[in-house]
Scaffold this active site. Structure first.
Site, short mmCIF file in Angstrom:
data_model
loop_
_atom_site.label_atom_id
_atom_site.label_comp_id
_atom_site.label_asym_id
_atom_site.label_seq_id
_atom_site.Cartn_x
_atom_site.Cartn_y
_atom_site.Cartn_z
CG ASP A 1 -0.39 0.30 2.52
OD1 ASP A 1 0.85 0.46 2.63
OD2 ASP A 1 -1.15 0.37 3.50
CG HIS A 2 -0.91 4.74 1.30
ND1 HIS A 2 -2.00 3.89 1.32
CD2 HIS A 2 -0.92 5.36 2.51
CE1 HIS A 2 -2.64 4.01 2.46
NE2 HIS A 2 -2.00 4.90 3.21
CB CYS B 1 0.67 -2.15 4.89
SG CYS B 1 0.52 -2.90 6.51
N GLY B 2 2.28 -0.02 6.08
CA GLY B 2 3.01 0.82 7.02
C GLY B 2 3.68 0.03 8.14
CB THR B 3 2.57 -1.60 11.12
OG1 THR B 3 1.28 -2.14 10.79
CG2 THR B 3 2.45 -0.17 11.64
N GLY C 1 -1.72 -4.69 9.30
CA GLY C 1 -3.01 -4.71 8.60
C GLY C 1 -3.02 -5.62 7.39
CG HIS D 1 9.23 -23.99 13.06
ND1 HIS D 1 9.32 -23.74 14.40
CD2 HIS D 1 10.38 -24.64 12.73
CE1 HIS D 1 10.45 -24.23 14.88
NE2 HIS D 1 11.12 -24.77 13.87
CG ASN D 2 4.80 -21.04 10.95
OD1 ASN D 2 5.61 -20.25 11.43
ND2 ASN D 2 4.02 -21.80 11.71
NE ARG E 1 3.46 5.16 6.75
CZ ARG E 1 2.17 5.31 6.54
NH1 ARG E 1 1.30 4.87 7.44
NH2 ARG E 1 1.74 5.91 5.47
NE ARG F 1 8.32 -30.00 16.52
CZ ARG F 1 9.60 -29.80 16.26
NH1 ARG F 1 10.28 -30.69 15.58
NH2 ARG F 1 10.19 -28.69 16.67
CG HIS F 2 7.58 -27.79 11.95
ND1 HIS F 2 7.36 -27.10 13.12
CD2 HIS F 2 8.85 -28.26 12.03
CE1 HIS F 2 8.44 -27.14 13.87
NE2 HIS F 2 9.37 -27.84 13.23
#
Length: 144
Positions: free
Chosen positions: A7-8, A64-66, A69, A97-98, A108, A131-132
């Site tokens: 995003d912006h 995105c900024g953080t 979101g 693991h994932n 940001r 197991r993962h």
């Protein structure tokens, strides 16, 4: 090939990471955005997932900024395993693991050098299975 979108709030970091990946010989599909005009990050998450879901890409990158979101939005989409990664350790574990198929970062909250190191840690890690995989199967069962 890697697909990415932002995003912006993170379009500048997206440009840095795209150039970094291309300098390593990676092909990058940049789905935007390309300036600071406000957009809604759920739309970006959906665009990137639609590409990742084709099977043509190693993984996707959402920004995105953080990173919060866009990762929340992404994880509402069936089949996506998006990890918000904040450091090299979390990036490696996201893959080991994932088996994350998308990673999210915040433009940001991360500097360009750390973001590149995070990206390297993710790309250099390998899924451990075992197991993962059982746990990933249970995550997908929750989607039903």
């Amino acid at each position: 090939m890697i697909v990415m979108g932002s995003d912006h709030g993170a379009y500048e970091l997206k440009g840095v990471l795209k150039a970094y990946l291309e300098s390593q010989g990676k092909e990058v599909n940049d789905l935007g955005v390309y300036d600071a005009t406000s957009v809604d990050y759920p739309d970006i998450a959906e665009k990137v997932w639609n590409e990742v879901n084709t099977g043509k890409y190693e993984f996707g990158i959402l920004l995105c900024g953080t990173g919060i979101g866009i990762s929340i939005a992404a994880n509402k989409i069936d089949g996506i395993r998006c990890a918000l990664v904040l450091n090299e350790y979390s990036a490696a574990k996201a893959k080991q693991h994932n088996n994350a198929n998308v990673i999210a970062m915040g433009g940001r909250v991360l500097g360009p050098d750390l973001a590149k190191s995070i990206l390297d840690a993710f790309m250099n890690a390998e899924f451990e299975g075992g197991r993962h995989q059982n746990r990933i199967d249970k995550i997908h069962a929750l989607e039903k």
